[in-house]
Write a protein that holds these residues in place. Structure first.
Motif, short mmCIF file in Angstrom:
data_model
loop_
_atom_site.label_atom_id
_atom_site.label_comp_id
_atom_site.label_asym_id
_atom_site.label_seq_id
_atom_site.Cartn_x
_atom_site.Cartn_y
_atom_site.Cartn_z
N MET A 375 12.95 15.87 3.90
CA MET A 375 13.06 17.29 3.59
C MET A 375 14.43 17.60 2.99
O MET A 375 14.55 18.41 2.08
CB MET A 375 12.84 18.12 4.86
N LEU A 376 15.47 16.93 3.50
CA LEU A 376 16.82 17.11 2.98
C LEU A 376 16.89 16.69 1.51
O LEU A 376 17.44 17.41 0.67
CB LEU A 376 17.82 16.30 3.81
N GLY A 377 16.33 15.52 1.19
CA GLY A 377 16.33 15.06 -0.19
C GLY A 377 15.55 15.98 -1.11
O GLY A 377 15.99 16.28 -2.23
N ASP A 378 14.38 16.43 -0.65
CA ASP A 378 13.57 17.36 -1.46
C ASP A 378 14.35 18.64 -1.75
O ASP A 378 14.32 19.16 -2.87
CB ASP A 378 12.27 17.70 -0.74
N PHE A 379 15.02 19.16 -0.71
CA PHE A 379 15.78 20.40 -0.87
C PHE A 379 16.89 20.23 -1.92
O PHE A 379 17.04 21.07 -2.82
CB PHE A 379 16.37 20.81 0.47
N LEU A 380 17.65 19.16 -1.82
CA LEU A 380 18.77 18.95 -2.73
C LEU A 380 18.29 18.70 -4.16
O LEU A 380 18.89 19.19 -5.13
CB LEU A 380 19.64 17.79 -2.26
N LEU A 382 15.58 19.93 -5.46
CA LEU A 382 15.12 21.22 -5.96
C LEU A 382 16.30 22.08 -6.41
O LEU A 382 16.25 22.73 -7.46
CB LEU A 382 14.32 21.95 -4.88
N VAL A 383 17.37 22.06 -5.61
CA VAL A 383 18.58 22.81 -6.00
C VAL A 383 19.13 22.27 -7.32
O VAL A 383 19.48 23.03 -8.23
CB VAL A 383 19.65 22.74 -4.90
N GLY A 394 10.07 25.67 -11.49
CA GLY A 394 9.76 24.49 -10.70
C GLY A 394 9.26 23.35 -11.54
O GLY A 394 9.57 22.20 -11.30
N GLY A 395 8.47 23.64 -12.57
CA GLY A 395 8.02 22.60 -13.49
C GLY A 395 7.04 21.63 -12.85
O GLY A 395 6.46 21.88 -11.79
N GLU A 396 6.85 20.49 -13.51
CA GLU A 396 5.87 19.51 -13.05
C GLU A 396 6.36 18.69 -11.86
O GLU A 396 5.57 18.10 -11.14
CB GLU A 396 5.53 18.57 -14.21
N ASP A 397 7.69 18.62 -11.69
CA ASP A 397 8.22 17.77 -10.63
C ASP A 397 8.11 18.38 -9.25
O ASP A 397 8.30 17.70 -8.24
CB ASP A 397 9.70 17.44 -10.92
N PHE A 398 7.88 19.67 -9.17
CA PHE A 398 7.83 20.34 -7.88
C PHE A 398 6.60 21.23 -7.79
O PHE A 398 6.04 21.65 -8.80
CB PHE A 398 9.09 21.21 -7.67
N VAL A 399 6.22 21.50 -6.57
CA VAL A 399 5.20 22.52 -6.36
C VAL A 399 5.72 23.82 -6.95
O VAL A 399 6.91 24.11 -6.89
CB VAL A 399 4.91 22.67 -4.85
N SER A 400 4.83 24.61 -7.54
CA SER A 400 5.27 25.85 -8.18
C SER A 400 6.25 26.60 -7.28
O SER A 400 5.93 26.91 -6.13
CB SER A 400 4.05 26.72 -8.47
N HIS A 401 7.42 26.86 -7.82
CA HIS A 401 8.49 27.42 -7.01
C HIS A 401 9.36 28.31 -7.89
O HIS A 401 9.61 28.00 -9.05
CB HIS A 401 9.35 26.30 -6.41
N THR A 402 9.80 29.41 -7.37
CA THR A 402 10.63 30.33 -8.14
C THR A 402 11.76 30.85 -7.28
O THR A 402 11.64 30.91 -6.06
CB THR A 402 9.79 31.50 -8.67
N LEU A 403 12.85 31.22 -7.94
CA LEU A 403 13.97 31.84 -7.23
C LEU A 403 13.91 33.36 -7.28
O LEU A 403 14.83 34.03 -6.86
CB LEU A 403 15.30 31.35 -7.83
N ASP A 404 12.83 33.89 -7.82
CA ASP A 404 12.64 35.33 -7.86
C ASP A 404 12.27 35.81 -6.45
O ASP A 404 11.23 35.46 -5.91
CB ASP A 404 11.54 35.69 -8.85
#
Length: 453
Positions: A375-380, A382-383, A394-404
């Motif tokens: 989880m730590l690696g995924d978080f970093l 993503l940042v 988020g793009g293709e590398d991550f599950v759809s994700h937004t900072l909105d």
């Protein structure tokens, strides 16, 4: 008596009494805080601008100058109040008793205008020429104040002067503007006194010297380059009226409080908070030198970095303490270190008060953390993705994700208290928030992983 061939005058600028030396609740640029200070130091900080201003007039009397030039932000009536007016009047009276005139280039028109008779006001918005006559009529110096690109001499009769213009080597210009090559073309005289709020600077342009002495007292370490400890004061100017000798400008210190920003790479062999404390105490002696005489207190801002992974854990905790000062419920390592440095610093003369302990962000997260399958690696990761792609979702590398964050907040929150923090449009601020988020989240997740192990 023969013709006097040179003059000596003092140029001072930007008293800025309304700007405190240090804001005890203001965050420093590197993440540290300016904490409350003891009453003794607080008194020195409160009085520093006034004491530095008094020293300006002390220098004028000690050096027996021909006159004093004042430019820039000298007095703001609304913020200085009656004390500022009474103080400045009293200092001007000291020079009147010694027969030293004062030429004051106003930045803006002041309501109070009952100054001693030795004070000559050069108001804003118009060209004005003043004459300073040397002892027993042995020479004349012209002082020209103007706004805009060049002075307008239409209301002055210059026909009796050689070439129908002011003699270059006997003329001083006064402008409330920074130097620029565009407005330097009009070389009114051999010396041009600048008054814009600028650092100390000297520029020579086609035999004319443009000079700003800077403020008389430094206010904060944020304007300094790492390891650069500028001295603040006034300029003693010696000027040859025949133009045969080069103009001389000497810095005379007036500051009572000296700021120092010290960036240090902690040796790799240091691994603990106790070892760091002892090493920093040694640095106090090495970096407490080189301040001007008359300084009563040195204010030190420390900025640390280390390549030792063990010590990085200590530095990361200090960084987080600074980032979350009200919500930190563990032992405050940074506070313990600061208190220790302050006790040792007070044994020096002048005393060294450690204002804050800052930490560079770049070495606080070990590289292997972002490569781990956790989880730590995924978080970093993503940042890092959002740091490199600030407009992406988020793009293709991550599950759809937004900072909105709008979908997580109520209408009332968006319109009121959380409006600013939920919508960061400034790119530099956005990146800074991401860096701090990475450190805060990574530390929490790393602690959680250690507890689970």
């Amino acid at each position: 008596m023969g013709q006097v061939k040179s003059i000596q005058f003092l140029h001072a600028a930007d008293f800025q009494w309304q700007v405190p030396v240090m804001s005890c609740a203001t965050a420093a640029s590197g993440g540290g805080l300016y904490p409350p200070v003891p009453e003794e130091i607080s008194r020195i900080l409160r009085e520093a601008p006034w004491e530095s201003a008094r020293r300006v007039f002390d220098v004028a009397l000690e050096r027996k100058v021909d006159f004093l030039l004042l430019t820039g932000d000298i007095l703001e009536e609304e913020t200085c109040g009656p004390r500022g007016i009474a103080f400045l009047t009293g200092q001007m009276e000291r020079l009147r008793e010694a027969g030293i005139p004062i030429y004051w280039k106003w930045r803006e028109t002041l309501e109070w205008n009952d100054w001693p008779e030795n004070v000559f006001i050069l108001p804003p918005g118009e060209t004005q020429v003043r004459k300073f006559r040397l002892a027993e009529e042995t020479g004349t110096v012209f002082l020209v104040s103007w706004e805009g690109e060049k002075p307008d001499f239409a209301r002055y009769d210059l026909s009796k002067l050689p070439g129908e213009k002011l003699p270059f080597s006997q003329t001083l210009g006064l402008r409330d503007a920074p130097f620029s090559e565009e407005n330097a073309g009009e070389r009114v005289g051999a010396y041009v006194a600048l008054g814009e709020n600028e650092p100390r600077q000297t520029r020579v342009w086609e035999n004319a010297t443009f000079h700003h002495p800077g403020t008389i007292q430094g206010r904060t370490a944020d304007v300094f380059r790492e390891g650069s400890y500028p001295t603040f004061g006034v300029s003693l100017v010696k000027m040859d009226l025949e133009g045969k000798s080069p103009l001389s400008i000497q810095l005379i210190p007036t500051e009572t409080v000296a700021w120092q920003r010290t960036r240090l790479e902690v040796p790799v062999e240091i691994e603990s908070a106790e070892g760091l404390a002892g090493w920093l105490e040694e640095q106090l002696a090495l970096h407490g030198k080189g301040v001007a005489s008359g300084v009563e207190k040195i204010l030190r801002v420390w900025k640390l970095t280390s390549q030792n992974p063990t010590l990085q854990t200590v530095l990361r905790q200090i960084f987080l303490e600074n980032l979350c000062p009200m919500g930190w419920n563990q032992e405050r390592v940074g506070e313990v270190l600061l208190n220790r440095l302050r006790r040792v610093g007070e044994t020096y003369s002048p005393g060294i008060w450690s204002v804050s302990l800052e930490v560079e962000e770049r070495d606080l997260i070990p590289a292997e953390w972002s490569r781990s399958e956790s989880m730590l690696g995924d978080f970093l990761r993503l940042v890092q993705f959002h740091q490199n792609n600030p407009d992406a979702d988020g793009g293709e590398d991550f599950v759809s994700h937004t900072l909105d964050l709008d979908s997580f907040l109520s209408k009332t929150q968006l319109e009121e208290e959380l409006q600013v923090v939920s919508r960061i449009s400034e790119p530099l601020v956005f990146q800074e928030v991401l860096r701090q988020t990475a450190i805060l989240g990574a530390d929490a997740l790393h602690r959680l992983r250690e507890e689970e192990s």
